[in-house]
Motif scaffolding. Structure first.
Motif, mmCIF file in Angstrom:
data_model
loop_
_atom_site.group_PDB
_atom_site.id
_atom_site.type_symbol
_atom_site.label_atom_id
_atom_site.label_comp_id
_atom_site.label_asym_id
_atom_site.label_seq_id
_atom_site.Cartn_x
_atom_site.Cartn_y
_atom_site.Cartn_z
ATOM 1 N N GLN A 109 18.969 -5.230 -18.815
ATOM 2 C CA GLN A 109 18.432 -4.635 -17.498
ATOM 3 C C GLN A 109 18.918 -3.214 -17.416
ATOM 4 O OE1 GLN A 109 20.048 -7.236 -14.633
ATOM 5 N NE2 GLN A 109 18.485 -8.780 -15.224
ATOM 6 N N ILE A 110 19.610 -2.610 -18.026
ATOM 7 C CA ILE A 110 19.942 -1.324 -17.997
ATOM 8 C C ILE A 110 19.788 -0.410 -19.239
ATOM 9 C CG2 ILE A 110 22.016 0.519 -17.564
ATOM 10 C CD1 ILE A 110 23.571 -2.066 -16.028
ATOM 11 N N ILE A 111 20.036 -0.923 -20.411
ATOM 12 C CA ILE A 111 20.029 -0.118 -21.480
ATOM 13 C C ILE A 111 18.572 0.102 -22.113
ATOM 14 C CG2 ILE A 111 20.627 0.084 -24.226
ATOM 15 C CD1 ILE A 111 23.065 0.460 -22.532
ATOM 16 N N MET A 112 17.833 -1.069 -22.201
ATOM 17 C CA MET A 112 16.563 -1.335 -22.704
ATOM 18 C C MET A 112 15.609 -0.244 -21.731
ATOM 19 S SD MET A 112 16.502 -2.238 -25.451
ATOM 20 C CE MET A 112 14.928 -3.290 -26.122
ATOM 21 N N PRO A 113 15.438 -0.626 -20.386
ATOM 22 C CA PRO A 113 14.639 -0.050 -19.443
ATOM 23 C C PRO A 113 15.010 1.832 -19.460
ATOM 24 C CG PRO A 113 15.714 -1.973 -18.324
ATOM 25 C CD PRO A 113 16.408 -1.789 -19.730
ATOM 26 N N ASN A 114 16.004 2.030 -19.735
ATOM 27 C CA ASN A 114 16.414 3.339 -19.755
ATOM 28 C C ASN A 114 16.033 4.033 -21.151
ATOM 29 O OD1 ASN A 114 17.544 4.790 -17.389
ATOM 30 N ND2 ASN A 114 18.943 2.824 -17.558
ATOM 31 N N ALA A 115 15.745 3.102 -22.188
ATOM 32 C CA ALA A 115 15.461 3.611 -23.457
ATOM 33 C C ALA A 115 13.931 3.570 -23.709
ATOM 34 C CB ALA A 115 16.290 2.735 -24.499
#
Lengths: 319, 312
Positions: free
Chosen positions: B219-225
């Motif tokens: 929910q945080i790392i992947m969307p921001n990447a």
């Protein structure tokens, strides 16, 4: 795949130093013993891939090189016999010679052209469109590059030979003559990689701060000596990297040869990887093929090591 | 991006940085000409492929340097997609052997699509563990992954072929994709580099809220990447699309051939002495088209991704 690429800037802006993953540890307070358990979960799939398709095959490949094995039946241990045979195998030495010729032509042409192109781009045109155009050949498969040039360089009706004839020179049997076959393979590869290599060097040029050039010109340095004394030395880490990657890649030439000349004429393009392929898959001699692959691996490791050591590729003069 | 600095105010500094550009403008002209030449060498062959694909074999010899298609027709493309009868194909200079690039296109799409999706995802997971988590032996294990980049593909290809053969997966899509499925060392390296530079603040806030690592990752790392993942996926896909050696070993049946292998077969079937050039070039063009489309859409992203040298 040996793409060298630059990860884009992070989305959650951060001004963290690039290196040293162990810098100040703000999150350490959360778990005293570290995140080993959860980390194992996250690396599990990659670990399976690493073990099954890299580590085990590496060990198995070395083991097979000491056996006689024809796919049917079981490998039979024969000690270093395969290596003794290789030492006396004229086709191996031919392959090594032919491959080296290819590597040398390739490196010289490709690096020189790419360096020239990178400097041209750096000086007169930096547009993405131009870089994109130069990158096009690199995006094509080797097989495509090979077929395209196989047609354009055809002896009878290829357009290049037509042009050569117009200039009054005799037609060239690019693929058909022993003398030309390897240079032709190197030319195809140079065509495909020239723009890509130029882009890598171009990125290196961009990283040299203007202040360096300004200082040089204040000291009265001429353009030519600025290039030799400043640009080239500062480019060294990039150039070394490009050289290492190109040399390693060139030693493994296969696709273009397999599609066009298939080792011929006679043995003129029987390069190492193609020879390994033939011994292992056409003649079902897996033990011998594996031993050849071990030799290729060793050559690559030694070449890479020497290049890094003598060209000091891991040190930058910019710091 | 101002390479061409306007004439400097101080005469003392005239021509600084690039003493060549002002007094010798013809040098710039030569530079531009050379650059144009390089671009022509890079791009014109593609036109020649198109021109040949639209020609008919019989007329090529007489028009070997004519810029326009010789005796324009679409027979070559019909041949490539198996739309011509054997006798028609032979009449137009083809081999008459059955060849169906639809099948190869589909196989290439599956092969590249599946391996890209899985390898990028699993490599991102691993990269997360190598960058955002702290555990004993982390850097050593990461070095091990990096070291595999040095192993030449042919070296592992022989044992991997035996493994796939023993599993009975020769000539199957599973056998083709399996070695690429779990990770590529490059993808791990690439994603780790990005994750290392991400801010910890949001992550820490989420942790204080009691979020588990897998939730933080999804929910945080992947969307921001999303941006680097897109770039990585593009590069991986194109690399897989162009792969030849492994599919040549494992996917040799008509049903499991990918485009590169199909092209090689098409070429070897072509009549010796008088090859089916227009058919070959049509096949080449068909094989190149998907990458050309990707490049047309994402060209800027691809171009800008090249240049990371790993030493800095």
């Amino acid at each position: 795949m040996t793409m060298l690429t630059k990860p884009p800037e992070p989305g959650l802006s951060a001004r963290a130093p690039r290196k040293s993953p162990k810098r100040g540890k703000p999150s350490d307070g959360f778990r005293g013993i570290g995140d080993l358990k959860i980390a194992l979960f996250f690396i599990a799939p990659a670990m399976i891939g690493l073990i099954l398709f890299y580590l085990v095959p590496t060990i198995r490949g070395i083991y097979l090189s000491f056996t006689e094995y024809s796919i049917l039946g079981d490998p039979e241990w024969i000690g270093a016999r395969n290596y003794e045979r290789i030492a006396k195998d004229p086709l191996f030495w031919n392959a090594l010679g032919v491959t080296s010729e290819y590597v040398v032509i390739n490196i010289v042409l490709q690096t020189a052209l790419a360096l020239g192109l990178a400097i041209l781009m750096h000086r007169v045109a930096k547009s993405t469109l131009i870089r994109g155009a130069l990158l096009m050949p690199y995006l094509m498969a080797n097989v495509i590059a090979a077929l395209l040039w196989f047609w354009m360089l055809d002896y009878q009706i290829g357009v290049i030979n037509q042009i050569i004839e117009w200039t009054g020179l005799p037609r060239v049997a690019f693929f058909g003559s022993e003398q030309w076959a390897i240079p032709t393979q190197a030319l195809i590869n140079t065509w495909r990689h020239m723009g890509y290599t130029a882009l890598l060097i171009f990125a290196g040029l961009q990283a040299i701060p203007n202040s360096v050039y300004e200082a040089a010109s204040i000291d009265g340095s001429k353009a030519v000596s600025t290039f030799w004394r400043i640009t080239l030395p500062l480019l060294r880490p990039v150039l070394v990297l490009v050289l290492v990657v190109t040399v390693i890649g060139s030693f493994q030439v296969f696709d273009t040869v397999a599609v066009t000349t298939a080792g011929g004429p006679v043995n003129a393009t029987r390069v190492l990887q193609f020879y390994i392929y033939q011994r292992a898959f056409n003649e079902q001699d897996f033990g011998y093929g594996s031993a050849l692959a071990v030799i290729l691996f060793l050559i690559l490791a030694i070449v890479a090591f020497l290049q890094m050591k003598f060209l000091r590729g891991n040190q930058s003069d910019l710091d | 991006m101002t390479t061409l600095t306007p004439p400097p105010a101080l005469p003392k500094n005239a021509g600084r940085r690039r003493p060549l550009s002002r007094p010798f403008n013809w040098r710039r002209a030569i530079a531009l000409t050379l650059l144009a030449l390089a671009i022509a060498v890079s791009i014109l062959p593609f036109y020649w492929v198109l021109r040949t694909a639209l020609s008919s074999n019989g007329s090529l010899a007489a028009n070997s340097a004519n810029l326009l298609p010789a005796d324009f027709n679409l027979g070559a493309f019909k041949r490539v997609f198996g739309l011509q009868s054997a006798s028609e194909a032979i009449a137009e200079g083809g081999s008459g052997a059955s060849i169906n690039f639809w099948q190869y296109l589909w196989n290439s799409l599956l092969f590249s699509g599946i391996t890209t999706a899985c390898a990028v995802f699993f490599s991102s997971m691993a990269a997360y563990a190598f960058s955002r988590l702290r555990w004993k032996g982390r850097d050593a294990v990461f070095s091990l992954f990096l070291a595999t980049m040095l192993v030449p593909p042919i070296f592992t290809a022989l044992p991997n072929f035996l493994l796939i053969k023993n599993l009975g997966l020769l000539n199957s899509m599973l056998g083709l994709v399996l070695p690429y499925l779990f990770m590529t060392p490059f993808a791990i390296f690439f994603m780790r580099q990005f994750f290392l530079n991400m801010s910890r603040e949001v992550e820490e806030a989420a942790m204080l809220d009691g979020a588990k690592h897998w939730r933080i990752f999804f929910q945080i790392i992947m969307p921001n990447a999303a941006a680097p993942i897109a770039t990585l996926a593009l590069l991986t896909f194109m690399g897989q699309w162009n792969e030849y050696f492994w599919p040549l070993l494992v996917g040799t049946s008509e049903e499991s051939r990918v485009l590169t292998v199909g092209l090689g077969v098409f070429k070897s079937q072509s009549p010796q002495g008088a090859p089916d050039w227009s058919g070959l070039m049509a096949a080449t063009l068909v094989s190149a088209t998907p990458v050309l489309i990707l490049f047309a859409i994402f060209g800027k992203r691809i171009v800008n991704s090249i240049g990371f040298n790993g030493t800095k």
